[in-house]
Design an enzyme around this catalytic site. Structure first.
Site, PDB file in Angstrom:
ATOM      1  N   ASN A 196      48.417  65.051  50.943  1.00  0.00           N
ATOM      2  CA  ASN A 196      49.396  66.031  51.433  1.00  0.00           C
ATOM      3  C   ASN A 196      48.921  66.771  52.682  1.00  0.00           C
ATOM      4  O   ASN A 196      49.365  67.881  52.960  1.00  0.00           O
ATOM      5  CB  ASN A 196      49.751  67.038  50.328  1.00  0.00           C
ATOM      6  CG  ASN A 196      50.224  66.355  49.064  1.00  0.00           C
ATOM      7  OD1 ASN A 196      51.043  65.433  49.114  1.00  0.00           O
ATOM      8  ND2 ASN A 196      49.691  66.772  47.920  1.00  0.00           N
ATOM      9  N   ARG A 197      48.005  66.154  53.404  1.00  0.00           N
ATOM     10  CA  ARG A 197      47.459  66.732  54.632  1.00  0.00           C
ATOM     11  C   ARG A 197      46.718  68.047  54.402  1.00  0.00           C
ATOM     12  O   ARG A 197      46.504  68.828  55.332  1.00  0.00           O
ATOM     13  CB  ARG A 197      48.564  66.934  55.694  1.00  0.00           C
ATOM     14  CG  ARG A 197      49.206  65.626  56.177  1.00  0.00           C
ATOM     15  CD  ARG A 197      48.140  64.687  56.736  1.00  0.00           C
ATOM     16  NE  ARG A 197      48.687  63.507  57.392  1.00  0.00           N
ATOM     17  CZ  ARG A 197      48.797  62.311  56.821  1.00  0.00           C
ATOM     18  NH1 ARG A 197      48.431  62.144  55.558  1.00  0.00           N
ATOM     19  NH2 ARG A 197      49.261  61.287  57.493  1.00  0.00           N
TER      20      ARG A 197
END
Length: 211
Positions: free
Chosen positions: A189-190
């Site tokens: 999810n970065r």
């Protein structure tokens, strides 16, 4: 060309926590470097060297040949563009992009020439053809074609056909004395993990950064 669809999810590692890190950044770098070696990363010692002169930045890939607590050593032609830029501004950056491990290490510091004796020690460890190559290339200079380069290499090979090849006076090493490290590890999810080591008051301060 729209390439917005090109993406990769980072799932190779569990979250990196402060307690996972060693207190000395060189030791932490050595740990990750050895893991890159064990994982078979292609050219794990390749890094992007950044220089900055007259408000312009420059990057190129070079090879790390030695490191310890005193710094990181690479070799080059002292007449090259990078060497001229280091003379004007010795503050440089290093980036190790270990893509297959979903990791990268960024280092900043000051570059200075190592001694001729140290350069000679490494030069003599190189294959003979690589030694000849150091003599053959007017690095960063404009040349008309590749044939000129190959002819120069043949000329140097004949010149040094007998005995040891001497160290060129225009070739040698730089040591980068690091004062900043950043260790980056990909996460889903970065929400990547980033930790920096910042030398302050004779102590390495370790801080987590937002991705």
């Amino acid at each position: 060309m729209d390439i917005a669809h090109v993406r990769n999810e980072f799932t190779a590692h569990p979250p990196l926590m402060r307690e996972d890190l060693l207190e000395k950044p060189v030791a932490q770098f050595e740990r990750w470097f050895n893991e890159a070696l064990s994982a078979g990363v292609v050219e794990p010692n390749a890094f992007v060297l950044g220089t900055c002169v007259a408000k312009r930045s420059f990057q190129r890939t070079v090879l790390l040949k030695y490191f310890d607590e005193n710094g990181f050593v690479f070799f080059t032609n002292y007449h090259s563009q990078k060497a001229q830029q280091i003379t004007q501004n010795p503050q440089v950056s290093m980036l190790f992009p270990w893509f297959s491990l979903q990791r990268q290490v960024r280092i900043e510091g000051r570059a200075e020439k190592i001694s001729s004796a140290q350069s000679l020690r490494y030069f003599l460890s190189r294959p003979k053809d690589s030694q000849i190559g150091a003599w053959s290339s007017p690095q960063s200079k404009v040349i008309d074609n590749r044939a000129l380069l190959l002819n120069q290499w043949q000329n140097m090979k004949q010149r040094f056909a007998q005995g040891e090849i001497p160290l060129p006076d225009f070739w040698g090493g730089y040591r980068i004395h690091a004062d900043y490290y950043e260790f980056w590890q990909g996460q889903p999810n970065r929400l990547h993990d980033r930790f920096r080591y910042r030398f302050d008051n004779q102590i390495w301060q370790i801080e987590r950064l937002a991705p």
